[in-house]
Every structure is written in C-alpha cells, then in structure tokens.
Scaffold this motif. Sequence first.
Motif, mmCIF file in Angstrom:
data_model
loop_
_atom_site.group_PDB
_atom_site.id
_atom_site.type_symbol
_atom_site.label_atom_id
_atom_site.label_comp_id
_atom_site.label_asym_id
_atom_site.label_seq_id
_atom_site.Cartn_x
_atom_site.Cartn_y
_atom_site.Cartn_z
ATOM 1 N N PHE A 251 3.604 11.378 3.425
ATOM 2 C CA PHE A 251 3.947 10.190 3.067
ATOM 3 C C PHE A 251 4.580 9.187 4.118
ATOM 4 N N PHE B 122 2.421 8.598 7.289
ATOM 5 C CA PHE B 122 1.471 7.753 6.985
ATOM 6 C C PHE B 122 2.137 6.240 6.972
ATOM 7 N N PHE B 123 3.409 5.994 6.449
ATOM 8 C CA PHE B 123 4.130 4.916 6.026
ATOM 9 C C PHE B 123 4.348 4.225 7.143
ATOM 10 N N LEU C 204 0.791 4.373 -2.677
ATOM 11 C CA LEU C 204 0.488 5.620 -2.237
ATOM 12 C C LEU C 204 1.713 6.593 -2.748
ATOM 13 N N TYR C 205 2.879 6.176 -2.789
ATOM 14 C CA TYR C 205 3.911 6.828 -3.165
ATOM 15 C C TYR C 205 3.689 7.201 -4.786
ATOM 16 N N ILE D 126 0.866 -1.014 -0.233
ATOM 17 C CA ILE D 126 -0.046 -0.135 0.027
ATOM 18 C C ILE D 126 0.635 1.348 -0.004
ATOM 19 N N GLY D 127 2.239 1.294 0.597
ATOM 20 C CA GLY D 127 3.121 2.474 0.759
ATOM 21 C C GLY D 127 3.346 2.632 -0.729
ATOM 22 N N MET E 69 1.142 9.744 -5.127
ATOM 23 C CA MET E 69 1.610 11.186 -4.826
ATOM 24 C C MET E 69 2.579 11.850 -5.676
ATOM 25 N N MET F 181 1.653 2.964 9.208
ATOM 26 C CA MET F 181 1.075 1.798 8.776
ATOM 27 C C MET F 181 2.116 0.566 9.081
ATOM 28 N N PHE G 56 4.300 16.879 0.799
ATOM 29 C CA PHE G 56 3.812 15.665 0.515
ATOM 30 C C PHE G 56 4.724 14.295 1.109
#
Lengths: 162, 115, 88
Positions: free
Chosen positions: C10, C13-14, B18-19, B14-15, B22, C17, C6
């Motif tokens: 990121f 968030f990462f 998302l990267y 998922i990371g 973005m 997780m 950003f």
Amino acid sequence: MKEMSKIVKNITKLVYGFIIIFGFYVIVHGHLTPGGGFQGGAVVASAFALLLISYGQLEAKKLLKVDIFSLLESCGLTAFIVIAFLGLGTTFFYNFLANSGGWFGNAVTPGINPGDMNTAGVLPLMNMAVGLEVFAGLGIIVLLMAEGAEYTNKEGEHRNDR
Amino acid sequence: MIGNFPYVTVAVSIGCGLYILMFQKNLIKLAIGINLIESGINLFLITLGYRKGGVAPIYTQAPAGKAMVLPTPQALTLTSIVIGVATSALVLSMAMMIYKHYGTIEVDKARRLRG
Amino acid sequence: MKKIVFGIAFILFFSFMLVSAINMRPFGEPTFSEMDDYFIKNAQSEVGANNVVTSIVFDYRGFDTLGEATVLFTTISGIIALFRRVNK
C-alpha cells in the motif's frame, strides 16, 4: 420504518409536488440547460424517498407500487431502444429529426442564443425515455431497500433463509 | 494559483479507498471504500477536462468571449456516476441479505454454514 | 505477516500515485483537445442542441448511454430478485 412527527409530514405534503415538478422541468429542458434525463430522474426519486421516510413504509406503499414502477422502467428502456432504431435508415442512433423542420426540428442560430424549446431532434425524446427509466429504477431501489430493512433486522428470526 | 492540488486530492481519495479495502473487514466500510475510489476517479476525469477560465459547454445565455471546458470527460463522468449508484445499491442490498442470513456483516465471521 | 506485506504494497502504491500526481501536466491546460473542439464548434449545427454535453451523451456516444441504461436495468432486476420473498 416508522412515520415521523406531524411537522415533517405536513412539510412533506407541502413540498412533494414541487420537487416532482422541478424534476420533470430538469428532464424536459435537458437540451437547453444543465441537466438531463439522469439528473431529473434522480430529483424525482428523491421526492419518493422523502415521502417514504416521512410517512413510513405502510402509508407510502399505498401510493407507490413496485409493480407500476417496474412497468414504467421497462417502458423507458424500450422507448429508448425504439427511438434509437427509428434512425436505422442511415445508422443506429441517427438523429433523424434534427434540422428537419418538423417535431423538434428547428435549426438553431450558431453561437450564444437564449434557447429554443423546439430544437435538437430526438434528444428531448431520449431524455424523457431515460428520465422515466431512471426515476422508476431509483424508486424501486428505495422502496425495496426500505422493505428489506423491515424484515432483515429482526434478531433471532431466520425463517426466510434461502 | 493552486498548482497540482486537484491531482493530489485524487491520489489521497483513491489511497483512502484502497486502505479501507485492504485493512477493513466490515461490509459497510468496504462499500464506503468502493465509493471513495469511484469518486476519486470521477474527480480525475473532470480535472483532466478543465480549461483555465472556462465555462460549462452550454450555449444558452453563456457569458461571451470565454473558452469552454472539454465536454467529453463530463459526458463519460455522467455515465460513470449512474453506474456507481447502481453498483453501490447492489452491494448494500447484498450486505443486508448477508446480515439477515448470518447475523453479522464481518467478512471473516460470515463464512460458516448455517441453516 | 499478511498485514506487513499489505502495508508495504500500500505504501509503495500510494507513494507512486502521489509522485505521479505531483509530476502531472499543469492543471487547466489540456494537451490534446481536437475532438472536443470539433464537438464544441459543430454540435449546434449538426445536432441542434445548445447543451453540448447532452448532444455527446445521446448522439455522438449513444452506445455508451445504451450500455449504461442496460446496466441500470440489470441491477434493478438483480435487486428485485434479491429481495423476493419465497414463502409469502
């Protein structure tokens, strides 16, 4: 999309029917073995994709027609909803054929068994309806994207703008 | 002994998605990112329903005396996979039409009016 | 400037997780499984199918499948409308 070499075309001719038969096997045995309507439909659509990329778009379009696929897809979704409505004497989506003794109505022995084709009520019918919808739908996607790739990659020609 | 390795795999997948969403501007790469996030979520659902030493929940000639994994996450993942195929087909078709219309698939270059 | 914001978001968030993935419950031991145990035990007598996943997809949770088939149908209608040639 051009046609490929002679080896690929002959192998396709050899294998094409077997892929479709395997897909229908997966659809029909959905209540006994792993698989079901979605998976079997995807297998059948992969046969169409193989025909398309090996024979080229012009040859394949003589065999696969978008209108017929569209009709089959509508028939699949309509059959699914009609089967769901047939159980409306009790509730929507009621399994009115299971354990009734008629079509697909045998009772199964609990626990591990070798499997009986004639069980599970409306589940095989729904599998067939959803399989029809999925293979027709994925066939439409494959055909239309191949045709779109034919007329969207022409540089400098933008006649078809909307 | 693999511990929590499947959850870490889900987080990394998922990371990565998302990267890509973005920091990239190419429409094909954006479609790849959406598919990465979706497969991470599918893996997460399947992982939640696993039971140690279990077999698939199908009674046809199953091995005797073993537990069965939870069937509900598998059914919902089946639904999710088909919806993912449909949405990615729509996204790629729109990318093809954008390329035909504007001549590029970079997001920030495809803004100007044409024709 | 936008890229820095950003990037910070990121990374936050990462890392959240990753930490929550490491602190999850152990792999292979579901916490609540009463509903699934009911399905596994009663699917053969109620629906009559050997395949429990199919009996859930088409019988216990039929509305999910109905909505999903509708989503597929709508998507294909959209693709047909998108590739329709106007001046043909």
